[in-house]
Design a protein around this motif. Structure first.
Motif, mmCIF file in Angstrom:
data_model
loop_
_atom_site.group_PDB
_atom_site.id
_atom_site.type_symbol
_atom_site.label_atom_id
_atom_site.label_comp_id
_atom_site.label_asym_id
_atom_site.label_seq_id
_atom_site.Cartn_x
_atom_site.Cartn_y
_atom_site.Cartn_z
ATOM 1 N N ALA A 40 -11.990 -13.854 -9.454
ATOM 2 C CA ALA A 40 -12.173 -14.101 -10.882
ATOM 3 C C ALA A 40 -10.931 -14.765 -11.456
ATOM 4 O O ALA A 40 -9.812 -14.596 -10.659
ATOM 5 N N GLU A 41 -10.734 -15.068 -12.585
ATOM 6 C CA GLU A 41 -9.677 -15.332 -13.461
ATOM 7 C C GLU A 41 -9.185 -14.104 -14.097
ATOM 8 O O GLU A 41 -10.247 -13.652 -14.851
ATOM 9 N N LEU A 42 -8.200 -13.343 -13.824
ATOM 10 C CA LEU A 42 -7.599 -12.356 -14.447
ATOM 11 C C LEU A 42 -6.884 -12.845 -15.948
ATOM 12 O O LEU A 42 -5.999 -13.545 -15.609
ATOM 13 N N VAL A 43 -7.329 -12.085 -16.872
ATOM 14 C CA VAL A 43 -6.698 -12.387 -18.315
ATOM 15 C C VAL A 43 -5.955 -11.159 -18.771
ATOM 16 O O VAL A 43 -6.744 -9.924 -18.688
ATOM 17 N N ILE A 44 -4.713 -11.135 -18.615
ATOM 18 C CA ILE A 44 -3.778 -10.043 -18.746
ATOM 19 C C ILE A 44 -2.618 -10.283 -19.754
ATOM 20 O O ILE A 44 -2.299 -11.400 -19.769
ATOM 21 N N HIS A 45 -2.414 -9.227 -20.565
ATOM 22 C CA HIS A 45 -1.102 -9.369 -21.311
ATOM 23 C C HIS A 45 -0.047 -9.022 -20.964
ATOM 24 O O HIS A 45 0.153 -7.754 -20.542
ATOM 25 N N ASN A 46 1.013 -9.930 -20.897
ATOM 26 C CA ASN A 46 2.046 -10.026 -20.003
ATOM 27 C C ASN A 46 1.649 -9.600 -18.455
ATOM 28 O O ASN A 46 1.973 -8.657 -17.798
ATOM 29 N N ALA A 47 0.979 -10.649 -17.922
ATOM 30 C CA ALA A 47 0.587 -10.590 -16.528
ATOM 31 C C ALA A 47 1.596 -10.210 -15.539
ATOM 32 O O ALA A 47 1.142 -9.565 -14.620
ATOM 33 N N ALA A 48 2.785 -10.638 -15.658
ATOM 34 C CA ALA A 48 3.764 -10.402 -14.339
ATOM 35 C C ALA A 48 4.132 -8.890 -14.324
ATOM 36 O O ALA A 48 3.880 -8.436 -13.134
ATOM 37 N N PHE A 49 3.631 -8.145 -15.260
ATOM 38 C CA PHE A 49 4.069 -6.525 -15.223
ATOM 39 C C PHE A 49 2.651 -5.890 -14.430
ATOM 40 O O PHE A 49 2.928 -5.470 -13.606
ATOM 41 N N ASP A 50 1.567 -6.228 -14.746
ATOM 42 C CA ASP A 50 0.385 -5.759 -14.325
ATOM 43 C C ASP A 50 0.297 -6.145 -12.897
ATOM 44 O O ASP A 50 -0.292 -5.528 -11.856
ATOM 45 N N VAL A 51 0.272 -7.458 -12.617
ATOM 46 C CA VAL A 51 0.173 -8.132 -11.316
ATOM 47 C C VAL A 51 1.061 -7.444 -10.443
ATOM 48 O O VAL A 51 0.919 -7.506 -9.246
ATOM 49 N N GLY A 52 2.472 -7.302 -10.922
ATOM 50 C CA GLY A 52 3.425 -7.031 -10.056
ATOM 51 C C GLY A 52 3.062 -5.682 -9.297
ATOM 52 O O GLY A 52 3.401 -5.190 -8.434
ATOM 53 N N PHE A 53 2.534 -4.767 -10.369
ATOM 54 C CA PHE A 53 2.195 -3.397 -9.618
ATOM 55 C C PHE A 53 0.913 -3.492 -8.803
ATOM 56 O O PHE A 53 1.032 -2.715 -7.833
ATOM 57 N N ILE A 54 -0.100 -4.408 -9.095
ATOM 58 C CA ILE A 54 -1.203 -4.437 -8.363
ATOM 59 C C ILE A 54 -0.882 -4.978 -6.938
ATOM 60 O O ILE A 54 -1.076 -4.318 -5.773
ATOM 61 N N ASP A 55 0.074 -5.871 -6.867
ATOM 62 C CA ASP A 55 0.621 -6.447 -5.548
ATOM 63 C C ASP A 55 1.451 -5.427 -4.870
ATOM 64 O O ASP A 55 1.022 -5.289 -3.585
ATOM 65 N N HIS A 56 2.092 -4.678 -5.512
ATOM 66 C CA HIS A 56 2.795 -3.578 -4.931
ATOM 67 C C HIS A 56 1.943 -2.502 -4.262
ATOM 68 O O HIS A 56 2.196 -2.162 -3.062
ATOM 69 N N GLU A 57 0.739 -2.220 -5.151
ATOM 70 C CA GLU A 57 0.004 -1.163 -4.398
ATOM 71 C C GLU A 57 -0.556 -1.740 -3.255
ATOM 72 O O GLU A 57 -0.892 -1.046 -2.197
ATOM 73 N N PHE A 58 -1.055 -2.851 -3.362
ATOM 74 C CA PHE A 58 -2.013 -3.487 -1.909
ATOM 75 C C PHE A 58 -1.095 -3.641 -0.921
ATOM 76 O O PHE A 58 -1.222 -3.375 0.359
ATOM 77 N N LYS A 59 0.352 -3.909 -1.084
ATOM 78 C CA LYS A 59 1.374 -4.058 -0.109
ATOM 79 C C LYS A 59 1.500 -2.758 0.549
ATOM 80 O O LYS A 59 1.504 -2.532 1.845
ATOM 81 N N ARG A 60 1.716 -1.682 -0.169
ATOM 82 C CA ARG A 60 1.886 -0.354 0.423
ATOM 83 C C ARG A 60 0.763 0.025 1.196
ATOM 84 O O ARG A 60 0.743 0.630 2.259
ATOM 85 N N LEU A 61 -0.569 -0.180 0.527
ATOM 86 C CA LEU A 61 -1.605 0.321 1.177
ATOM 87 C C LEU A 61 -1.889 -0.495 2.609
ATOM 88 O O LEU A 61 -2.123 0.151 3.424
ATOM 89 N N HIS A 62 -1.858 -1.857 2.669
ATOM 90 C CA HIS A 62 -1.943 -2.610 3.946
ATOM 91 C C HIS A 62 -0.752 -1.937 5.143
ATOM 92 O O HIS A 62 -1.198 -1.951 6.141
ATOM 93 N N ALA A 63 0.438 -1.602 4.675
ATOM 94 C CA ALA A 63 1.486 -1.102 5.365
ATOM 95 C C ALA A 63 1.020 0.136 6.079
ATOM 96 O O ALA A 63 1.277 0.689 7.098
ATOM 97 N N THR A 64 0.550 1.006 5.078
ATOM 98 C CA THR A 64 0.084 2.166 5.701
ATOM 99 C C THR A 64 -1.176 2.146 6.568
ATOM 100 O O THR A 64 -1.260 2.966 7.591
ATOM 101 N N ARG A 65 -2.130 1.473 6.332
ATOM 102 C CA ARG A 65 -3.215 1.212 6.930
ATOM 103 C C ARG A 65 -2.898 0.287 8.242
ATOM 104 O O ARG A 65 -3.649 0.384 9.395
ATOM 105 N N GLY A 66 -1.827 -0.294 8.267
ATOM 106 C CA GLY A 66 -1.572 -1.205 9.547
ATOM 107 C C GLY A 66 -2.220 -2.377 9.593
ATOM 108 O O GLY A 66 -2.625 -3.117 10.472
#
Length: 253
Positions: free
Chosen positions: A84-110
């Motif tokens: 989808a297209e994500l519509v976000i107010h101040n997108a850099a903030f929210d997307v930065g956190f989402i990217d961080h969460e998925f990065k941590r998750l994949h590192a944990t899961r290997g």
């Protein structure tokens, strides 16, 4: 076109300092119309929420203790936003956190990392859009609500789902969303008529028997002011495209 209007709440302001997501709220738009499909989830961040953040969103550490960690909700969240297209107010903030969460998750899961969200979803930043359309003005969500006459009376504290719902209204208004609102109203009236057992029938009337009311000067001025407001907000106006602004209205004077 499928869009997801999204907002998050967090433990602090910088994921690089170990801050985490604690709430995700999102609503779905298809072809610029709300579908009623939503995603809402509180998340146990497995760390303390800063006092300054609690003052903004009101979500306490005690409230989050029994909520699932991001790892338990990540797949459902990804399924909701993917493609989808994500519509976000101040997108850099929210997307930065989402990217961080998925990065941590994949590192944990290997697992191999999916890559940044922007590689799988479009990103539309309504803050940047508002700054382009209203340079030099305040463009917070509250300021935009006031500018576009969006009711945000329920918004005492920040909340991800409520903010996503309000942002959807602001986005549609800011990009000329009156068409979707009119269609919704017409369909609603039609549904009510069907539910009450009423039917729609055509009337046969002699030509010229309908009374035509022309606008007075005040009504015409109000109409032109509204069209200008639409032009400023959306960059274009369908009345201009159809050639209706200087047509019947001019002929009436």
């Amino acid at each position: 076109m499928r869009q997801i209007v999204l907002d998050t709440e967090t433990t602090g302001i910088d994921p690089r300092e170990g801050h985490r997501l604690i709430e995700i709220g999102a609503v779905e738009l298809v072809n610029r119309r709300l579908t009623g499909q939503t995603y809402h989830q509180y998340i146990n961040p497995q760390r303390e929420v800063e006092a300054e953040a609690i003052a903004v969103h009101g979500i306490t550490n005690e409230f989050l203790q029994d909520k699932p960690p991001f790892a338990d909700v990540a797949d459902a969240f990804w399924d909701f936003i993917r493609g989808a297209e994500l519509v976000i107010h101040n997108a850099a903030f929210d997307v930065g956190f989402i990217d961080h969460e998925f990065k941590r998750l994949h590192a944990t899961r290997g697992e191999p990392r999916l890559g940044p969200v922007a590689e799988h979803c479009g990103i539309l930043d309504t803050l940047q859009l508002a700054r382009e359309r209203h340079p030099g003005q305040r463009n917070s969500l509250d300021a935009l609500c006031k500018r576009y006459e969006i009711d945000n009376g329920r918004r005492v504290l920040h909340g991800a789902l409520l903010d996503a719902e309000i942002l959807a209204d602001v986005y549609l208004a800011m990009t000329g969303g009156q068409t979707a609102l009119i269609l919704d109203a017409e369909e609603s009236r039609g549904s009510e008529a069907m539910a009450s057992g009423l039917s729609i029938r055509r009337m046969s009337l002699p030509a010229g028997s309908l009374r035509v009311l022309q606008p007075d000067d005040a009504e015409r001025a109000a109409h032109l002011a509204k069209l200008e407001q639409i032009r400023q907000a959306a960059g274009t106006c369908q009345w201009d495209v159809l050639g209706m602004v200087e047509g019947p209205l001019e002929e009436a004077h």
